[in-house]
Design a protein around this motif. Structure first.
Motif, PDB file in Angstrom:
ATOM      1  N   PRO A   1       0.835  -1.204   0.000  1.00 33.30           N
ATOM      2  CA  PRO A   1       0.000   0.000   0.000  1.00 33.30           C
ATOM      3  C   PRO A   1       0.874   1.260   0.000  1.00 33.30           C
ATOM      4  N   THR A   2       0.600   2.174  -0.928  1.00 31.87           N
ATOM      5  CA  THR A   2       1.411   3.370  -1.122  1.00 31.87           C
ATOM      6  C   THR A   2       0.523   4.588  -0.953  1.00 31.87           C
ATOM      7  N   PHE A   3       1.028   5.624  -0.265  1.00 33.93           N
ATOM      8  CA  PHE A   3       0.184   6.788   0.034  1.00 33.93           C
ATOM      9  C   PHE A   3       1.056   8.020   0.268  1.00 33.93           C
ATOM     10  N   LEU A   4       0.414   9.190   0.204  1.00 33.80           N
ATOM     11  CA  LEU A   4       1.078  10.468   0.459  1.00 33.80           C
ATOM     12  C   LEU A   4       0.827  10.896   1.893  1.00 33.80           C
ATOM     13  N   SER A   5       1.893  11.265   2.584  1.00 31.94           N
ATOM     14  CA  SER A   5       1.795  11.791   3.942  1.00 31.94           C
ATOM     15  C   SER A   5       2.385  13.197   3.972  1.00 31.94           C
ATOM     16  N   LYS A   6       2.342  13.848   5.120  1.00 31.38           N
ATOM     17  CA  LYS A   6       2.949  15.167   5.263  1.00 31.38           C
ATOM     18  C   LYS A   6       4.471  15.104   5.158  1.00 31.38           C
ATOM     19  N   GLN A   7       5.033  13.921   5.311  1.00 28.72           N
ATOM     20  CA  GLN A   7       6.487  13.742   5.225  1.00 28.72           C
ATOM     21  C   GLN A   7       6.945  13.227   3.864  1.00 28.72           C
ATOM     22  N   GLY A   8       6.011  12.929   2.960  1.00 31.26           N
ATOM     23  CA  GLY A   8       6.379  12.404   1.655  1.00 31.26           C
ATOM     24  C   GLY A   8       5.552  11.177   1.302  1.00 31.26           C
ATOM     25  N   VAL A   9       5.977  10.456   0.263  1.00 31.87           N
ATOM     26  CA  VAL A   9       5.277   9.244  -0.167  1.00 31.87           C
ATOM     27  C   VAL A   9       5.899   8.046   0.535  1.00 31.87           C
ATOM     28  N   TYR A  10       5.038   7.227   1.131  1.00 30.84           N
ATOM     29  CA  TYR A  10       5.480   6.058   1.888  1.00 30.84           C
ATOM     30  C   TYR A  10       4.771   4.801   1.397  1.00 30.84           C
ATOM     31  N   GLN A  11       5.401   3.658   1.693  1.00 30.34           N
ATOM     32  CA  GLN A  11       4.800   2.359   1.442  1.00 30.34           C
ATOM     33  C   GLN A  11       4.753   1.563   2.740  1.00 30.34           C
ATOM     34  N   VAL A  12       3.665   0.848   2.929  1.00 34.46           N
ATOM     35  CA  VAL A  12       3.566  -0.080   4.053  1.00 34.46           C
ATOM     36  C   VAL A  12       4.211  -1.393   3.622  1.00 34.46           C
ATOM     37  N   VAL A  13       5.262  -1.788   4.303  1.00 32.67           N
ATOM     38  CA  VAL A  13       6.011  -2.986   3.908  1.00 32.67           C
ATOM     39  C   VAL A  13       5.848  -4.133   4.894  1.00 32.67           C
ATOM     40  N   SER A  14       5.178  -3.871   6.032  1.00 32.27           N
ATOM     41  CA  SER A  14       4.983  -4.926   7.017  1.00 32.27           C
ATOM     42  C   SER A  14       3.824  -4.548   7.929  1.00 32.27           C
ATOM     43  N   VAL A  15       3.091  -5.536   8.402  1.00 31.63           N
ATOM     44  CA  VAL A  15       2.038  -5.313   9.395  1.00 31.63           C
ATOM     45  C   VAL A  15       2.377  -6.020  10.699  1.00 31.63           C
ATOM     46  N   ASP A  16       3.541  -6.634  10.755  1.00 30.04           N
ATOM     47  CA  ASP A  16       3.945  -7.375  11.941  1.00 30.04           C
ATOM     48  C   ASP A  16       4.798  -6.543  12.886  1.00 30.04           C
ATOM     49  N   THR A  17       5.224  -5.364  12.426  1.00 31.79           N
ATOM     50  CA  THR A  17       6.011  -4.467  13.266  1.00 31.79           C
ATOM     51  C   THR A  17       5.321  -3.113  13.318  1.00 31.79           C
ATOM     52  N   GLN A  18       5.821  -2.212  14.167  1.00 33.69           N
ATOM     53  CA  GLN A  18       5.182  -0.918  14.331  1.00 33.69           C
ATOM     54  C   GLN A  18       6.141   0.208  13.982  1.00 33.69           C
ATOM     55  N   ASN A  19       5.515   1.368  13.689  1.00 34.49           N
ATOM     56  CA  ASN A  19       6.194   2.642  13.469  1.00 34.49           C
ATOM     57  C   ASN A  19       7.220   2.568  12.342  1.00 34.49           C
ATOM     58  N   GLU A  20       8.465   3.045  12.572  1.00 36.84           N
ATOM     59  CA  GLU A  20       9.382   3.229  11.449  1.00 36.84           C
ATOM     60  C   GLU A  20       9.779   1.923  10.778  1.00 36.84           C
ATOM     61  N   ASN A  21       9.550   0.786  11.416  1.00 33.75           N
ATOM     62  CA  ASN A  21       9.937  -0.495  10.830  1.00 33.75           C
ATOM     63  C   ASN A  21       8.932  -1.032   9.822  1.00 33.75           C
ATOM     64  N   ASN A  22       7.731  -0.450   9.762  1.00 32.02           N
ATOM     65  CA  ASN A  22       6.730  -1.021   8.867  1.00 32.02           C
ATOM     66  C   ASN A  22       6.434  -0.155   7.645  1.00 32.02           C
ATOM     67  N   VAL A  23       7.111   0.981   7.505  1.00 34.19           N
ATOM     68  CA  VAL A  23       6.912   1.821   6.331  1.00 34.19           C
ATOM     69  C   VAL A  23       8.258   2.132   5.676  1.00 34.19           C
ATOM     70  N   ARG A  24       8.202   2.440   4.389  1.00 27.88           N
ATOM     71  CA  ARG A  24       9.402   2.778   3.629  1.00 27.88           C
ATOM     72  C   ARG A  24       9.174   4.111   2.924  1.00 27.88           C
ATOM     73  N   HIS A  25      10.085   5.036   3.118  1.00 26.13           N
ATOM     74  CA  HIS A  25      10.011   6.358   2.497  1.00 26.13           C
ATOM     75  C   HIS A  25      10.586   6.258   1.087  1.00 26.13           C
ATOM     76  N   ILE A  26       9.768   6.521   0.056  1.00 24.66           N
ATOM     77  CA  ILE A  26      10.239   6.339  -1.314  1.00 24.66           C
ATOM     78  C   ILE A  26      10.409   7.662  -2.067  1.00 24.66           C
ATOM     79  N   SER A  27      10.101   8.793  -1.427  1.00 25.56           N
ATOM     80  CA  SER A  27      10.177  10.075  -2.131  1.00 25.56           C
ATOM     81  C   SER A  27      11.190  11.032  -1.519  1.00 25.56           C
ATOM     82  N   ASN A  28      12.107  10.535  -0.695  1.00 21.78           N
ATOM     83  CA  ASN A  28      13.015  11.431   0.014  1.00 21.78           C
ATOM     84  C   ASN A  28      13.894  12.245  -0.936  1.00 21.78           C
ATOM     85  N   LYS A  29      14.171  11.732  -2.141  1.00 24.07           N
ATOM     86  CA  LYS A  29      15.009  12.472  -3.090  1.00 24.07           C
ATOM     87  C   LYS A  29      14.308  13.681  -3.690  1.00 24.07           C
TER      88      LYS A  29
END
Length: 291
Positions: free
Chosen positions: A33-61
């Motif tokens: 699942p990919t979405f836009l947040s106030k910090q950029g575009v992120y992807q949910v890469v896991s539902v078994d962990t919480q917070n920074e471990n379950n999302v990936r920032h793909i728009s930092n550049k």
């Protein structure tokens, strides 16, 4: 299921710091699942962990770019437009994120990913749309004020590299202006001056290809036009009028340039094309330099 036979789902906090600001930005790319947040575009890469471990920032550049003073610098994704009104589409293994107020469309190509699972971004403009729909393998846009519906061209269309509008019942083609700016090259060292002797760009084959080449360096920060070149795919010497046959060159075309830029530390190039019915497809760049 409950005792009454109804479906019952459990709601739990997935991430305390990253949330979606636009329902129109949500797409599923490779099951992420990919979405836009106030910090950029992120992807949910896991539902078994919480917070920074379950999302990936793909728009930092591309999130922010306003620190640069170049007049041609494009504002970052988070700096230009209203985030909550964005719309999106998943088309040709690319994520299309559209800002209706500005007509900017950030395109995320996730076909080829880096080691950390992130693809490449590029920018389109002039897509003033409040809705995007994929129908019969084509991408359609709905104009947010004029009530128009547009279809994105592909290579199978007539005049794929130009805008087609109807004027006085006739089709009129105008150029689609495109521009690609490289990263800033340091050639592996920032402690030594370099003498850049030449560079070669490799262009993808097309019926007609045209490129204008601009350069700049830390010694001269102003963009300077180095050359403009054009290639034709057809080789007319291969025509056989009796059989209506012609030859073509399916290989990339190399564009060698003699440069001779001295005592530079950093270097950057820009390729552009604003010719109707002409493409710009970059395959590679190589440099010859001396430290």
């Amino acid at each position: 299921l409950t005792d009454a036979g109804d479906y019952q789902t459990t709601v739990a906090i997935l991430n305390n710091g990253i949330g979606c600001v636009s329902s129109g930005s949500i797409q599923t790319l490779f099951d992420f699942p990919t979405f836009l947040s106030k910090q950029g575009v992120y992807q949910v890469v896991s539902v078994d962990t919480q917070n920074e471990n379950n999302v990936r920032h793909i728009s930092n550049k591309i999130d922010r770019n306003s620190g640069l003073t170049d007049a041609l610098t494009v504002l970052g994704l988070l700096e230009d437009g209203i985030l909550y009104s964005t719309v999106s589409a998943d088309y040709l293994e690319k994520y299309w994120l559209i800002f209706p107020e500005t007509g900017k469309c950030w395109v995320y190509d996730y076909r080829y990913l880096s080691a950390n699972g992130v693809g490449e971004w590029y920018l389109l403009d002039g897509i003033v749309s409040s809705k995007a729909v994929v129908l019969n393998d084509r991408l359609y846009f709905g104009h947010n004020t004029g009530g128009y519906v547009f279809k994105l061209k592909d290579k199978s269309d007539a005049s794929p590299y130009s805008h087609t509008t109807i004027v006085a019942s006739a089709n009129v083609n105008t150029a689609i202006s495109c521009r690609w700016t490289s990263k800033i090259f340091d050639f592996g060292t920032i402690t030594n001056f370099k003498l850049l002797r030449s560079m070669t760009e490799s262009l993808k084959p097309s019926a007609s290809s045209m490129v204008s080449i601009y350069t700049r360096s830390d010694k001269n920060a102003t963009w300077v036009l180095l050359d403009s070149v054009e290639f034709k795919y057809l080789t007319y010497s291969g025509f056989s009028y009796s059989g209506f046959m012609y030859g073509g060159n399916p290989f990339p075309r190399s564009v060698p340039q003699r440069v001779q830029d001295k005592r530079i530390t950093y270097y950057q190039i820009r390729l552009s094309n604003n010719e109707a019915l002409s493409s710009l497809g970059l395959q590679s760049i190589s440099f010859v330099f001396q430290i």
